[in-house]
Design a protein around this motif. Structure first.
Motif, PDB file in Angstrom:
ATOM      1  N   ILE A   1       0.854  -1.480   0.011  1.00 55.91           N
ATOM      2  CA  ILE A   1      -0.062  -0.267   0.221  1.00 55.91           C
ATOM      3  C   ILE A   1       1.129   1.023  -0.345  1.00 55.91           C
ATOM      4  N   SER A   2       1.970   0.645   0.801  1.00 59.10           N
ATOM      5  CA  SER A   2       2.873   1.849   1.182  1.00 59.10           C
ATOM      6  C   SER A   2       3.453   2.890  -0.776  1.00 59.10           C
TER       7      SER A   2
ATOM      8  N   ARG B   1       2.060   7.589  -6.491  1.00 59.46           N
ATOM      9  CA  ARG B   1       0.787   8.340  -7.136  1.00 59.46           C
ATOM     10  C   ARG B   1       0.598   9.933  -6.175  1.00 59.46           C
ATOM     11  N   ARG B   2       1.258   9.605  -5.442  1.00 62.70           N
ATOM     12  CA  ARG B   2       1.107  10.699  -4.601  1.00 62.70           C
ATOM     13  C   ARG B   2       2.511  11.434  -5.640  1.00 62.70           C
TER      14      ARG B   2
ATOM     15  N   VAL C   1       1.095   4.234  -2.528  1.00 57.98           N
ATOM     16  CA  VAL C   1       0.808   5.669  -2.616  1.00 57.98           C
ATOM     17  C   VAL C   1       2.230   6.589  -2.802  1.00 57.98           C
TER      18      VAL C   1
ATOM     19  N   ASN D   1      -8.374   8.752  -1.628  1.00 58.89           N
ATOM     20  CA  ASN D   1      -8.911   9.637  -3.264  1.00 58.89           C
ATOM     21  C   ASN D   1      -9.158  10.980  -2.626  1.00 58.89           C
TER      22      ASN D   1
ATOM     23  N   GLU E   1      -3.813  10.238   0.604  1.00 57.57           N
ATOM     24  CA  GLU E   1      -3.987   9.682  -1.040  1.00 57.57           C
ATOM     25  C   GLU E   1      -5.055   8.481  -1.142  1.00 57.57           C
ATOM     26  N   LEU E   2      -4.727   7.706   0.069  1.00 57.75           N
ATOM     27  CA  LEU E   2      -5.360   6.521   0.460  1.00 57.75           C
ATOM     28  C   LEU E   2      -7.479   6.983   0.374  1.00 57.75           C
TER      29      LEU E   2
ATOM     30  N   ILE F   1      -6.392   2.176  -3.805  1.00 59.97           N
ATOM     31  CA  ILE F   1      -5.330   1.590  -3.305  1.00 59.97           C
ATOM     32  C   ILE F   1      -4.987   0.477  -2.249  1.00 59.97           C
TER      33      ILE F   1
ATOM     34  N   LEU G   1      -0.989  11.092   3.960  1.00 54.01           N
ATOM     35  CA  LEU G   1      -1.478   9.660   3.239  1.00 54.01           C
ATOM     36  C   LEU G   1      -2.546   8.765   3.296  1.00 54.01           C
TER      37      LEU G   1
ATOM     38  N   GLY H   1       1.791   2.321  -9.370  1.00 52.76           N
ATOM     39  CA  GLY H   1       1.037   3.955  -8.292  1.00 52.76           C
ATOM     40  C   GLY H   1       1.464   4.536  -9.114  1.00 52.76           C
TER      41      GLY H   1
END
Ligand code: PFF
Length: 449
Positions: free
Chosen positions: A58-59, A65-66, A62, A411, A408-409, A245, A405, A236
């Protein structure tokens, strides 16, 4: 400039599963289980996957995509002026080395595809099939030719782009692979030694499990989810803004584990039926399965399909490795996609040649008592991936804003991420502590009782 990316959520999932599912699941996982105490290893492995692998997956998504960049530049964007990108650099080197030795085994799958098409397994005794494998892998030319073919195809696909190359191939290959593995697994269960195989795979016998098994479980959980190599950061970065995500990462882990387990079932049921050694090591898939196919109704077709799909599984993984390196070439080194893909692919081929030769007698390079091939495998999956991931999660858990964080998670608040609190707790405390303990024990600093 608009950053190229995946066309659909399904495409992104298949590409990520394509990276995760590979030789690691079908070739490596079963033999690691076999040499580390079967079910006991499995229990430790699955716990590590859930509590360490998933939060890191997951990290990485993130981070990518970030920052919307490659695995090195992403850290420069998220932590400007800091040296955090060091983990990205370790990742890039690791993915390059992995691409080198991984393509060799991928090449073997092509040779075995041809062997099954030309029906070379039928009528051969287990001993003959075993000799076939050792004499092929230690021969100086043939495996290198297949590796070349494999890398050539990989380069061609990566050159074609993210959506029209990587995504397109994965959307086709993964569903077909899943179907075939499932059929082989079901067939395995109907074999005479089916129950013994299942007992071996699932019964936790800790007397056979050593501290080394811990490190192998940790290393493999990174290897199988393609963590610590920058792939999930890169993928990502290609994900759409509305991609969930958390959900995708969970799905990737579930698909990956399911396929590894079914492959394990298919293999161990047959290992026990034919009285072969479950601790065989790297030859397990290339020696054991060719014994099984001739005994199945329609075995010829299954054999061909299996090695075709083993090659496809490997291909979606080599694509992901080269794509990550190509993204680094494009984003961090300002190269064109063509130049990056071809240039890096050719350099990886040199590593492949050394790896392949190290398994024979002609020109064998040994490091620390291991063949170059085994050395690179151990160095990357046991150390480099773990260290790169460790630096990543320390950064994300301790030096990056919690709100970013969460933003981002979810959205940017558009979806719920009810798992966030648990994820963050894992990321900040559980994952680093567990990783330190396991790494220390692997270096022999922490002794087991
Ligand atoms: N995850 C893939 C496998 O299990 O075969 C392959 C892989 C790809 C491993 C990329 C490591 C990696 F960096």
């Amino acid at each position: 400039m608009e950053r190229r990316g995946f066309n659909s959520s399904f495409g992104m999932l298949m590409a990520a599963v394509g990276s995760a599912v590979g030789l690691g699941n079908i070739w490596r996982f079963p033999y690691i289980v076999g040499t580390n105490g079967g079910g006991a290893f499995l229990l430790v492995y699955i716990s590590i996957l859930v509590f360490i692998g998933l939060p890191i997956l997951i990290s990485e998504m993130v981070i990518g995509r970030r920052a919307r960049s490659d695995s090195v530049d992403s850290f420069k964007k998220l932590a400007p002026g800091k040296k955090r990108y060091i983990s990205g650099l370790i990742s890039v080197i690791a993915s390059f080395l992995i691409l080198g030795f991984y393509s060799v085994v991928a090449g073997w799958s092509l040779e075995y595809l041809i062997k099954s098409i030309t029906n070379q397994f039928s009528g051969s005794s287990p001993q003959v099939i075993e000799t076939m494998f050792t004499s092929f892998t230690s021969s100086p030319i043939k495996p290198i030719v297949w590796t070349f073919v494999f890398l050539f195809v990989t380069i061609f696909i990566v050159k074609s782009g993210v959506a029209s190359g990587v995504e397109k191939v994965s959307k086709f290959a993964i569903p077909v692979l899943f179907f075939i593995v499932l059929v082989l697994g079901i067939r395995g269960l109907t074999l005479e030694g089916g129950m013994d195989g299942l007992r071996f795979l699932f019964y936790p016998d800790f007397s056979n499990f050593t501290m080394e098994g811990f490190l192998a479980a940790l290393g493999h959980s990174f290897f199988t989810l393609s963590l610590g190599v920058g792939i999930m950061i890169t993928y990502g970065s290609y994900a759409k803004d509305d991609e969930n995500i958390g959900k995708s990462s969970l799905l990737i882990s579930i698909c990956d584990t399911t396929i590894a387990l079914i492959a394990g079932i298919a293999i161990f049921t047959s290992v026990f039926t034919f009285g072969l050694n479950p601790g065989e090591g790297p030859g397990l898939v290339f020696v054991t399965l060719p014994n099984v196919f001739p005994l199945m109704p329609g075995g010829y077709l299954f054999g061909v399909a299996f090695f075709l799909l083993l090659a496809l599984a490997a291909l979606t993984s080599t694509i992901s490795l080269l794509e990550t390196l190509t993204a680094f070439g494009i984003d961090s080194m300002n190269l064109s996609r063509n130049k990056a893909a071809i240039g890096i692919g050719v350099c990886a081929f040199v590593v492949s040649i050394i790896s392949s030769l190290s398994l024979g007698d002609t020109f064998s390079i040994q490091i620390g008592g291991l063949s170059f091939f085994d050395f690179v495998d151990k160095l990357t999956s046991n150390y480099m991936l773990t260290i790169a991931s460790f630096i990543e999660i320390i950064f994300l858990g301790w030096f990056y804003k919690r709100e970013y964080l969460k933003d981002e998670l979810t959205n940017h608040g558009k979806i719920k991420a009810s798992f966030f609190k648990v994820y963050y707790f894992m990321l900040k405390y559980v994952v680093p502590i567990a990783m330190v303990l396991i790494i220390l024990s692997s270096f022999g600093i922490l002794k087991s009782a």
